[in-house]
Write an enzyme that holds these catalytic residues in place. Structure first.
Site, short mmCIF file in Angstrom:
data_model
loop_
_atom_site.label_atom_id
_atom_site.label_comp_id
_atom_site.label_asym_id
_atom_site.label_seq_id
_atom_site.Cartn_x
_atom_site.Cartn_y
_atom_site.Cartn_z
N HIS A 68 1.73 5.64 0.54
CA HIS A 68 1.53 6.87 1.30
C HIS A 68 2.11 8.04 0.53
O HIS A 68 3.07 7.88 -0.23
CB HIS A 68 2.25 6.81 2.66
CG HIS A 68 1.68 5.80 3.60
ND1 HIS A 68 0.53 6.02 4.31
CD2 HIS A 68 2.11 4.56 3.93
CE1 HIS A 68 0.27 4.95 5.07
NE2 HIS A 68 1.22 4.05 4.85
N HIS B 293 8.38 7.31 -5.36
CA HIS B 293 7.76 6.35 -6.27
C HIS B 293 8.48 5.00 -6.26
O HIS B 293 8.67 4.37 -7.30
CB HIS B 293 7.64 6.92 -7.69
CG HIS B 293 6.54 7.91 -7.79
ND1 HIS B 293 6.73 9.24 -7.47
CD2 HIS B 293 5.25 7.78 -8.16
CE1 HIS B 293 5.60 9.88 -7.64
NE2 HIS B 293 4.67 9.02 -8.04
N HIS C 55 0.87 -1.18 0.00
CA HIS C 55 0.00 0.00 0.00
C HIS C 55 0.90 1.22 0.00
O HIS C 55 2.09 1.12 0.29
CB HIS C 55 -0.95 0.00 1.21
CG HIS C 55 -0.25 0.20 2.52
ND1 HIS C 55 0.47 -0.81 3.14
CD2 HIS C 55 -0.12 1.30 3.29
CE1 HIS C 55 1.00 -0.33 4.26
NE2 HIS C 55 0.66 0.93 4.38
#
Length: 136
Positions: free
Chosen positions: A43, A82, A41
């Site tokens: 952020h 990224h 996941h």
């Protein structure tokens, strides 16, 4: 002399998974919840870098903010932005990429680049409401 602090705020986006390979799946899910998603996941991290020291009488600066910006871009943003922290960064091959650990890694990287006559503090926001700071 007068001590002053200067700050630089940046952001980067990264994915991670919180997981302890020594634990079974049930324990990892109980401790880390959604953050243990096997597909990772992400952020939108917000990074605050604080440098404190004496004002240089010749420049009027504590620390040149352009230099600080360049250091952050080269050593942090180009490395972390990224990326999948678990898979792409060697720091987290054996270190769980919690906000706490990410903050300490960023501190260690920048500490090696900034003269020790300056104090350094890192504040890392993982969400708008959750952040960590190192050193305390």
């Amino acid at each position: 002399m007068t001590r002053v602090s200067v700050f630089r705020k940046e952001h980067f986006n990264a994915a991670h998974r919180l997981h302890n390979p020594e634990w079974d799946s049930e324990t990892n899910i109980r401790v880390f919840g959604k953050c243990n998603n096997p597909n990772y996941h992400g952020h939108n991290y917000e990074l605050h870098v604080k440098v404190s020291g004496e004002i240089d009488p010749k420049t009027g600066f504590v620390f040149d903010l352009k230099v600080l910006s360049d250091l952050i871009h080269e050593h942090i943003l180009e490395v972390f932005d990224h990326k999948n922290l678990n898979l792409d960064l060697p720091y987290f091959k054996t270190l769980n990429p919690t906000a706490e650990n990410i903050c300490v890694v960023i501190y260690d990287i920048l500490r090696a680049e900034i003269d020790h006559r300056f104090d350094l503090k890192i504040r890392l926001f993982e969400t708008e409401r959750n952040y960590v700071e190192y050193p305390e």
